[in-house]
Design an enzyme around this catalytic site. Structure first.
Site, PDB file in Angstrom:
ATOM      1  N   ILE A  11       1.925  70.288  10.051  1.00 40.20           N
ATOM      2  CA  ILE A  11       1.134  70.313   8.808  1.00 40.20           C
ATOM      3  C   ILE A  11      -0.299  69.855   9.086  1.00 40.20           C
ATOM      4  O   ILE A  11      -1.265  70.452   8.604  1.00 40.20           O
ATOM      5  CB  ILE A  11       1.816  69.459   7.719  1.00 40.20           C
ATOM      6  CG1 ILE A  11       3.214  70.042   7.433  1.00 40.20           C
ATOM      7  CG2 ILE A  11       0.981  69.434   6.435  1.00 40.20           C
ATOM      8  CD1 ILE A  11       4.075  69.236   6.512  1.00 40.20           C
ATOM      9  N   PHE A  71      -1.045  62.113   8.803  1.00 41.43           N
ATOM     10  CA  PHE A  71       0.111  63.015   8.941  1.00 41.43           C
ATOM     11  C   PHE A  71       1.087  62.570  10.016  1.00 41.43           C
ATOM     12  O   PHE A  71       2.086  63.254  10.242  1.00 41.43           O
ATOM     13  CB  PHE A  71      -0.376  64.417   9.343  1.00 41.43           C
ATOM     14  CG  PHE A  71      -1.237  65.093   8.326  1.00 41.43           C
ATOM     15  CD1 PHE A  71      -0.687  65.980   7.417  1.00 41.43           C
ATOM     16  CD2 PHE A  71      -2.598  64.853   8.263  1.00 41.43           C
ATOM     17  CE1 PHE A  71      -1.474  66.610   6.474  1.00 41.43           C
ATOM     18  CE2 PHE A  71      -3.393  65.478   7.317  1.00 41.43           C
ATOM     19  CZ  PHE A  71      -2.831  66.355   6.425  1.00 41.43           C
ATOM     20  N   TYR A 139      14.210  57.570   6.136  1.00 39.83           N
ATOM     21  CA  TYR A 139      12.963  58.340   6.123  1.00 39.83           C
ATOM     22  C   TYR A 139      12.274  58.195   4.765  1.00 39.83           C
ATOM     23  O   TYR A 139      11.091  57.808   4.678  1.00 39.83           O
ATOM     24  CB  TYR A 139      13.251  59.812   6.440  1.00 39.83           C
ATOM     25  CG  TYR A 139      12.070  60.714   6.181  1.00 39.83           C
ATOM     26  CD1 TYR A 139      10.840  60.469   6.785  1.00 39.83           C
ATOM     27  CD2 TYR A 139      12.168  61.802   5.302  1.00 39.83           C
ATOM     28  CE1 TYR A 139       9.747  61.281   6.533  1.00 39.83           C
ATOM     29  CE2 TYR A 139      11.084  62.618   5.051  1.00 39.83           C
ATOM     30  CZ  TYR A 139       9.873  62.356   5.660  1.00 39.83           C
ATOM     31  OH  TYR A 139       8.789  63.146   5.399  1.00 39.83           O
ATOM     32  N   PHE A 167       7.328  68.828  -0.809  1.00 42.35           N
ATOM     33  CA  PHE A 167       8.690  69.347  -0.822  1.00 42.35           C
ATOM     34  C   PHE A 167       8.877  70.081   0.525  1.00 42.35           C
ATOM     35  O   PHE A 167       8.504  69.511   1.542  1.00 42.35           O
ATOM     36  CB  PHE A 167       8.933  70.120  -2.126  1.00 42.35           C
ATOM     37  CG  PHE A 167       9.136  69.126  -3.268  1.00 42.35           C
ATOM     38  CD1 PHE A 167       8.132  68.227  -3.625  1.00 42.35           C
ATOM     39  CD2 PHE A 167      10.358  69.008  -3.906  1.00 42.35           C
ATOM     40  CE1 PHE A 167       8.328  67.235  -4.593  1.00 42.35           C
ATOM     41  CE2 PHE A 167      10.567  68.034  -4.889  1.00 42.35           C
ATOM     42  CZ  PHE A 167       9.555  67.153  -5.229  1.00 42.35           C
ATOM     43  N   ASN A 168       9.412  71.287   0.594  1.00 44.84           N
ATOM     44  CA  ASN A 168       9.708  71.834   1.933  1.00 44.84           C
ATOM     45  C   ASN A 168       8.591  72.712   2.477  1.00 44.84           C
ATOM     46  O   ASN A 168       8.460  73.872   2.080  1.00 44.84           O
ATOM     47  CB  ASN A 168      11.030  72.606   1.892  1.00 44.84           C
ATOM     48  CG  ASN A 168      12.216  71.671   1.808  1.00 44.84           C
ATOM     49  OD1 ASN A 168      12.339  70.903   0.853  1.00 44.84           O
ATOM     50  ND2 ASN A 168      13.054  71.692   2.803  1.00 44.84           N
ATOM     51  N   LEU A 188      15.152  74.880   8.341  1.00 43.68           N
ATOM     52  CA  LEU A 188      15.891  76.094   7.988  1.00 43.68           C
ATOM     53  C   LEU A 188      15.134  77.386   8.304  1.00 43.68           C
ATOM     54  O   LEU A 188      15.676  78.269   8.977  1.00 43.68           O
ATOM     55  CB  LEU A 188      16.261  76.047   6.495  1.00 43.68           C
ATOM     56  CG  LEU A 188      17.079  77.232   6.003  1.00 43.68           C
ATOM     57  CD1 LEU A 188      18.445  77.280   6.708  1.00 43.68           C
ATOM     58  CD2 LEU A 188      17.275  77.155   4.485  1.00 43.68           C
ATOM     59  N   PHE A 206      24.737  74.202   6.133  1.00 39.46           N
ATOM     60  CA  PHE A 206      25.287  72.846   6.050  1.00 39.46           C
ATOM     61  C   PHE A 206      25.825  72.555   4.645  1.00 39.46           C
ATOM     62  O   PHE A 206      25.152  71.909   3.846  1.00 39.46           O
ATOM     63  CB  PHE A 206      24.219  71.826   6.433  1.00 39.46           C
ATOM     64  CG  PHE A 206      23.699  71.977   7.838  1.00 39.46           C
ATOM     65  CD1 PHE A 206      24.529  72.401   8.868  1.00 39.46           C
ATOM     66  CD2 PHE A 206      22.375  71.682   8.137  1.00 39.46           C
ATOM     67  CE1 PHE A 206      24.055  72.533  10.165  1.00 39.46           C
ATOM     68  CE2 PHE A 206      21.880  71.803   9.433  1.00 39.46           C
ATOM     69  CZ  PHE A 206      22.726  72.239  10.455  1.00 39.46           C
ATOM     70  N   ARG A 219      16.169  74.015  -2.368  1.00 38.52           N
ATOM     71  CA  ARG A 219      14.908  73.350  -2.013  1.00 38.52           C
ATOM     72  C   ARG A 219      13.736  74.155  -2.563  1.00 38.52           C
ATOM     73  O   ARG A 219      13.847  75.340  -2.855  1.00 38.52           O
ATOM     74  CB  ARG A 219      14.754  73.247  -0.480  1.00 38.52           C
ATOM     75  CG  ARG A 219      15.790  72.357   0.199  1.00 38.52           C
ATOM     76  CD  ARG A 219      15.509  70.884  -0.063  1.00 38.52           C
ATOM     77  NE  ARG A 219      16.488  70.014   0.579  1.00 38.52           N
ATOM     78  CZ  ARG A 219      17.652  69.663   0.044  1.00 38.52           C
ATOM     79  NH1 ARG A 219      18.016  70.096  -1.160  1.00 38.52           N
ATOM     80  NH2 ARG A 219      18.468  68.849   0.705  1.00 38.52           N
TER      81      ARG A 219
HETATM   82  N1  UDP Z   1      19.939  73.756   6.533  1.00 36.02           N
HETATM   83  C1  UDP Z   1      21.056  74.515   6.892  1.00 36.02           C
HETATM   84  N2  UDP Z   1      21.159  74.926   8.188  1.00 36.02           N
HETATM   85  C2  UDP Z   1      20.235  74.637   9.149  1.00 36.02           C
HETATM   86  C3  UDP Z   1      19.092  73.873   8.767  1.00 36.02           C
HETATM   87  C4  UDP Z   1      18.994  73.443   7.460  1.00 36.02           C
HETATM   88  O1  UDP Z   1      21.922  74.807   6.068  1.00 36.02           O
HETATM   89  O2  UDP Z   1      20.402  75.038  10.314  1.00 36.02           O
HETATM   90  C5  UDP Z   1      19.799  73.316   5.138  1.00 36.02           C
HETATM   91  C6  UDP Z   1      19.685  71.810   4.972  1.00 36.02           C
HETATM   92  O3  UDP Z   1      20.964  71.208   4.886  1.00 36.02           O
HETATM   93  C7  UDP Z   1      18.872  71.717   3.670  1.00 36.02           C
HETATM   94  C8  UDP Z   1      17.981  72.947   3.713  1.00 36.02           C
HETATM   95  O4  UDP Z   1      18.583  73.836   4.658  1.00 36.02           O
HETATM   96  O5  UDP Z   1      19.727  71.826   2.561  1.00 36.02           O
HETATM   97  C9  UDP Z   1      16.565  72.645   4.163  1.00 36.02           C
HETATM   98  O6  UDP Z   1      16.651  71.867   5.342  1.00 36.02           O
HETATM   99  P1  UDP Z   1      15.392  71.532   6.245  1.00 36.02           P
HETATM  100  O7  UDP Z   1      15.897  70.771   7.425  1.00 36.02           O
HETATM  101  O8  UDP Z   1      14.635  72.802   6.522  1.00 36.02           O
HETATM  102  O9  UDP Z   1      14.461  70.635   5.333  1.00 36.02           O
HETATM  103  P2  UDP Z   1      14.728  69.241   4.527  1.00 36.02           P
HETATM  104  O10 UDP Z   1      15.182  69.656   3.147  1.00 36.02           O
HETATM  105  O11 UDP Z   1      15.740  68.454   5.282  1.00 36.02           O
HETATM  106  O12 UDP Z   1      13.388  68.598   4.513  1.00 36.02           O
END
Ligand code: UDP
Length: 322
Positions: A11, A71, A139, A167-168, A188, A206, A219
């Site tokens: 970022i 950052f 975190y 957020f993401n 993800l 997951f 998200r």
């Molecule tokens: N996720 C998933 N498989 C993966 C990586 C992430 O299902 O290989 C899901 C994770 O559990 C969350 C969402 O994708 O619900 C976003 O995860 P990420 O790690 O990208 O960002 P976070 O929300 O943890 O900041």
């Protein structure tokens, strides 16, 4: 001149690429997760530690810094659960050192990268800054601790600050020069795109038993270039003394489930994914979606790029680096 700590990271490097258009920039980064080649050549790069008073003193003595954007942090929820010491040391203790040196040099403008993880498990579908902050992992705790420190420093030392709760973050710069590049990758969008490029056998989802319409986590994905423009708007509001202290969410206001993100990646790339269901990941709330009304009202900022734009830009980047 603006000091960007962590400006070689994902970022931070996108912010620097935008910020050099209007400010002189010095970047401090220890390259623990960032890449020197990601730093725009118009910025001055210094390799060093934000927890090192000596490294900071050198920079603040040498350059006329008028604001700091921070950052440089560890940001993986799962890792923070198994190694909280790393998070409190790097995210809290090192930030205190930075603030101490800033104040010593009478630098009072500070932009802080915070996170939706400060909210924990929200009790509303859309999260505003008024929601309670009850983090469920180290975190989120580490970021909230710094937010509280900033509030006390504003009262005691006239520090001016803007906290931005992301957020993401996802996507890549339209310059084609920078994008998301973590090692190991846990996020993800890059994981899906790496799989669609043949670099991973499958995508693991997951958990599909969450209380959401398709059972997978929701998200709010925001383009990293939109994040960069929000930081610049926040910085200008401090430098012009329009704002003394503020906390803003940064999101799109739209939630997408893991399955929806995979479907969108398939649509944008025209490729088919091999998806397997797996266990929940520790520390994951079911749904995190932002209201960014407050920053829109205060600074006129809103996200301009949607999930399709995010994935298309990330896809261009991933194809290019591989
Ligand atoms: N996720 C998933 N498989 C993966 C990586 C992430 O299902 O290989 C899901 C994770 O559990 C969350 C969402 O994708 O619900 C976003 O995860 P990420 O790690 O990208 O960002 P976070 O929300 O943890 O900041």
């Amino acid at each position: 001149m603006i000091l960007v700590v962590g400006g070689a990271g994902y970022i931070g490097s996108h912010l620097v690429e935008e910020l050099v258009k209007s400010h002189e920039v010095v970047v401090l980064d220890n390259l623990s997760t960032g890449h020197e080649r990601s730093v725009d050549s118009r910025a001055i790069f210094v390799k060093g530690d934000l927890g090192s008073q000596e490294d900071l003193e050198t920079i603040f003595s040498k350059y006329p810094i008028k604001g700091v954007m921070h950052f440089a942090a560890n940001s993986l929820v799962g890792e923070s659960v198994v190694d909280p010491l790393k998070y409190y040391e790097n995210n809290v203790a090192a930030t205190l050192t930075l603030l101490k040196v800033m104040l010593k040099h009478d630098v009072k403008n500070f932009i802080f990268s915070s996170t939706a993880a400060t909210y924990g498990i929200p009790d509303t579908d859309i999260i505003s800054e008024k929601n309670p902050t009850l983090p469920i992992n180290p975190y989120g705790q580490s970021k909230l601790m710094v937010e509280n420190i900033l509030s006390d420093f504003a009262s005691a030392y006239d520090l001016r600050y803007v906290v931005l709760r992301y957020f993401n973050a996802a996507g890549a710069s339209s310059s084609g020069k920078i994008g998301e590049m973590h090692d190991p990758e846990t996020h993800l969008v890059p994981i899906i795109l790496q799989h669609l490029l043949g670099q991973r056998e499958q995508i693991s989802v997951f958990g599909d038993d969450y209380d959401t319409p398709d059972g997978t986590c929701i998200r709010d994905y925001i383009h990293v270039t939109d994040l960069a423009s929000a930081h610049i708007a926040a910085l200008e509001s401090l430098l012009s003394e329009k704002i003394q202290t503020a906390i803003y969410n940064l999101g799109n206001g739209h939630g997408y489930s893991v399955k929806e993100v995979i479907n969108t990646c398939e649509k944008v790339t025209g490729r088919k994914a091999n998806v397997v269901m797996s266990e929940r990941r520790a520390g994951d709330p079911a749904r995190l979606v932002a209201s960014s009304e407050k920053i829109q009202q205060a600074l006129g900022w809103k996200a301009e790029r949607n999930l399709d734009n995010i994935i298309a830009s990330a896809w261009e980047w991933h194809k290019h680096i591989n």
